[in-house]
Design an enzyme around this catalytic site. Structure first.
Site, PDB file in Angstrom:
ATOM      1  CD  GLU A   1      -0.205  -9.361  16.485  1.00  0.00           C
ATOM      2  OE1 GLU A   1      -0.642  -9.150  15.341  1.00  0.00           O
ATOM      3  OE2 GLU A   1      -0.919  -9.438  17.497  1.00  0.00           O
TER       4      GLU A   1
ATOM      5  NE  ARG B   1      -2.367  -1.739   3.306  1.00  0.00           N
ATOM      6  CZ  ARG B   1      -2.584  -2.972   3.779  1.00  0.00           C
ATOM      7  NH1 ARG B   1      -3.441  -3.760   3.193  1.00  0.00           N
ATOM      8  NH2 ARG B   1      -1.953  -3.394   4.847  1.00  0.00           N
TER       9      ARG B   1
HETATM   10  P1  AMP Z   1       3.691  -2.731  12.088  1.00  0.00           P
HETATM   11  O1  AMP Z   1       4.951  -3.310  11.534  1.00  0.00           O
HETATM   12  O2  AMP Z   1       3.195  -3.455  13.311  1.00  0.00           O
HETATM   13  O3  AMP Z   1       3.793  -1.230  12.320  1.00  0.00           O
HETATM   14  O4  AMP Z   1       2.549  -2.976  11.001  1.00  0.00           O
HETATM   15  C1  AMP Z   1       2.444  -2.124   9.902  1.00  0.00           C
HETATM   16  C2  AMP Z   1       2.135  -2.867   8.642  1.00  0.00           C
HETATM   17  O5  AMP Z   1       1.103  -3.831   8.808  1.00  0.00           O
HETATM   18  C3  AMP Z   1       1.641  -1.892   7.588  1.00  0.00           C
HETATM   19  O6  AMP Z   1       2.180  -2.263   6.324  1.00  0.00           O
HETATM   20  C4  AMP Z   1       0.134  -2.013   7.637  1.00  0.00           C
HETATM   21  O7  AMP Z   1      -0.412  -1.904   6.346  1.00  0.00           O
HETATM   22  C5  AMP Z   1      -0.127  -3.389   8.249  1.00  0.00           C
HETATM   23  N1  AMP Z   1      -1.112  -3.344   9.356  1.00  0.00           N
HETATM   24  C6  AMP Z   1      -0.848  -3.567  10.677  1.00  0.00           C
HETATM   25  N2  AMP Z   1      -1.950  -3.462  11.420  1.00  0.00           N
HETATM   26  C7  AMP Z   1      -2.966  -3.153  10.572  1.00  0.00           C
HETATM   27  C8  AMP Z   1      -4.378  -2.881  10.745  1.00  0.00           C
HETATM   28  N3  AMP Z   1      -4.978  -2.915  11.950  1.00  0.00           N
HETATM   29  N4  AMP Z   1      -5.106  -2.575   9.641  1.00  0.00           N
HETATM   30  C9  AMP Z   1      -4.508  -2.536   8.409  1.00  0.00           C
HETATM   31  N5  AMP Z   1      -3.199  -2.770   8.194  1.00  0.00           N
HETATM   32  C10 AMP Z   1      -2.426  -3.083   9.260  1.00  0.00           C
END
Ligand code: AMP
Length: 181
Positions: free
Chosen positions: A101, A64
């Site tokens: 995660e 995205r």
């Molecule tokens: P993080 O590495 O935990 O900051 O996760 C960010 C990545 O995961 C991004 O590329 C987001 O598009 C996706 N992502 C994580 N959580 C969500 C959510 N609740 N809704 C949509 N996309 C998410």
């Protein structure tokens, strides 16, 4: 930021409960991308502080971040650098492991995509724990990039991603927040 803009963006994002698994509220930006006014306003707002600042590359995180980053690059007359999941880029790459995660994954960037000292903006749709963006920051810095900012449409502040990037000395710009996961 004016409340009309925030209302426009909030109204344009669709929330899918329990996707991809129970307990996750998936913030779906496809509805924002499909809404001409909301898409334009989001991109305008993301680039607004950086016009005339000499930013020459926008680095977008697959997938995205590619859509937002392409539009931002056009607005700023900058180039675009894809940061991809491992094995997708055809030329010589640098690779970094980043935390998800559960477990880890790896992302890559072409070694010649950014020149040392070049001003770069990093972009993705959403920051949650910040693990993905942190990996991208490491790649860009390994190639000598000057990261002017990391930009996201959505912040999930309870997951601490913004603080993680700020602790690395990265300026973070987000447009709207959602509580929870
Ligand atoms: P993080 O590495 O935990 O900051 O996760 C960010 C990545 O995961 C991004 O590329 C987001 O598009 C996706 N992502 C994580 N959580 C969500 C959510 N609740 N809704 C949509 N996309 C998410």
């Amino acid at each position: 930021m004016n409340s009309t803009l925030q209302q426009t963006l909030l109204a344009a994002i669709r929330t899918i409960p329990d996707y991809p698994k129970p307990g996750i509220q998936f913030r779906d930006i496809t509805t924002l991308l499909g809404n001409a006014r909301a898409f334009r306003r989001a991109v305008d707002e993301l680039v607004h502080p950086y016009s005339g600042t000499g930013v020459s590359q926008i680095a977008g995180i697959e997938a995205r971040g590619f859509i937002l980053g392409g539009a931002m690059a056009h607005q700023l007359s900058a180039g675009f650098v894809p940061i991809r999941k491992k094995g997708k880029l055809p030329h010589t790459t640098v690779r970094v492991a980043y935390s998800l995660e559960y477990g880890v994954d790896e992302m890559e960037m072409h070694t010649d995509a950014v020149q040392p000292g070049e001003k770069v903006i990093l972009v993705d749709d959403l920051i949650a724990t910040g693990g993905t963006a942190e990996g991208a920051v490491k790649l860009l810095r390994q190639m000598g990039a000057d990261i002017v900012a990391a930009c996201f449409v959505i912040d999930l502040p309870e997951l601490g991603g913004r603080k993680k990037l700020e602790a690395l000395g990265v300026d973070v710009r987000t447009l709207i927040e959602f509580g929870g996961h």
